[in-house]
Scaffold this motif. Sequence first.
Motif, PDB file in Angstrom:
ATOM      1  N   ARG A 203       0.859  -1.180   0.000  1.00  8.86           N
ATOM      2  CA  ARG A 203       0.000   0.000   0.000  1.00  8.86           C
ATOM      3  C   ARG A 203       0.896   1.230   0.000  1.00  8.86           C
ATOM      4  N   LEU A 204       0.481   2.262  -0.706  1.00  3.98           N
ATOM      5  CA  LEU A 204       1.295   3.469  -0.755  1.00  3.98           C
ATOM      6  C   LEU A 204       0.983   4.350   0.441  1.00  3.98           C
ATOM      7  N   GLU A 205       1.377   3.849   1.611  1.00  2.00           N
ATOM      8  CA  GLU A 205       1.236   4.617   2.840  1.00  2.00           C
ATOM      9  C   GLU A 205       2.240   4.094   3.850  1.00  2.00           C
ATOM     10  N   CYS A 206       2.668   4.965   4.772  1.00  2.00           N
ATOM     11  CA  CYS A 206       3.553   4.523   5.852  1.00  2.00           C
ATOM     12  C   CYS A 206       2.703   3.835   6.904  1.00  2.00           C
TER      13      CYS A 206
ATOM     14  N   THR B 273      10.355   0.864   1.033  1.00  2.00           N
ATOM     15  CA  THR B 273       9.914  -0.486   1.388  1.00  2.00           C
ATOM     16  C   THR B 273      11.105  -1.316   1.839  1.00  2.00           C
ATOM     17  N   CYS B 274      11.006  -1.880   3.035  1.00  2.00           N
ATOM     18  CA  CYS B 274      12.058  -2.740   3.580  1.00  2.00           C
ATOM     19  C   CYS B 274      12.144  -4.001   2.734  1.00  2.00           C
ATOM     20  N   GLN B 275      13.361  -4.350   2.311  1.00  2.00           N
ATOM     21  CA  GLN B 275      13.550  -5.517   1.445  1.00  2.00           C
ATOM     22  C   GLN B 275      13.697  -6.813   2.232  1.00  2.00           C
TER      23      GLN B 275
ATOM     24  N   SER C 215      13.005   2.452  -2.831  1.00  2.00           N
ATOM     25  CA  SER C 215      12.029   3.531  -2.931  1.00  2.00           C
ATOM     26  C   SER C 215      10.679   2.948  -3.301  1.00  2.00           C
ATOM     27  N   ALA C 216       9.633   3.431  -2.645  1.00  2.00           N
ATOM     28  CA  ALA C 216       8.278   3.014  -3.006  1.00  2.00           C
ATOM     29  C   ALA C 216       7.580   4.101  -3.822  1.00  2.00           C
TER      30      ALA C 216
END
Length: 90
Positions: free
Chosen positions: A21-24, A39-41, A71-72
């Motif tokens: 989702r494009l949110e923190c 985004t954590c890999q 980067s997201a």
Amino acid sequence: MTAKSACVHIEAVETVKQAQRLECQECVKRGDSWVHLRTCQTCGATLCCDSSPNRHATRHAHQSGHPVIASAEPGERWLYCYPDDAFVEY
Ligand SMILES: [Zn+2]
Ligand SMILES: [Zn+2]
Ligand SMILES: [Zn+2]
């Protein structure tokens, strides 16, 4: 992954995890806002960048030991490794 070699952590990323989702996920819980998303890999958590007030991605990397973020942001394709301060576009 075929990116120029940066460090062992980035080389270990075979498929870049994309944001669900494009949110923190931490800011959303608190009702805070953010600037950019990462985004954590390792675990796939999507968190906010260092330009955001809460810097959740950096905090997560230090607390969890998960080294690499992507980067997201739409249109941005790069990875960053915290322990090696390594940056690679893919
Ligand atoms: Zn590394
Ligand atoms: Zn956040
Ligand atoms: Zn993580």
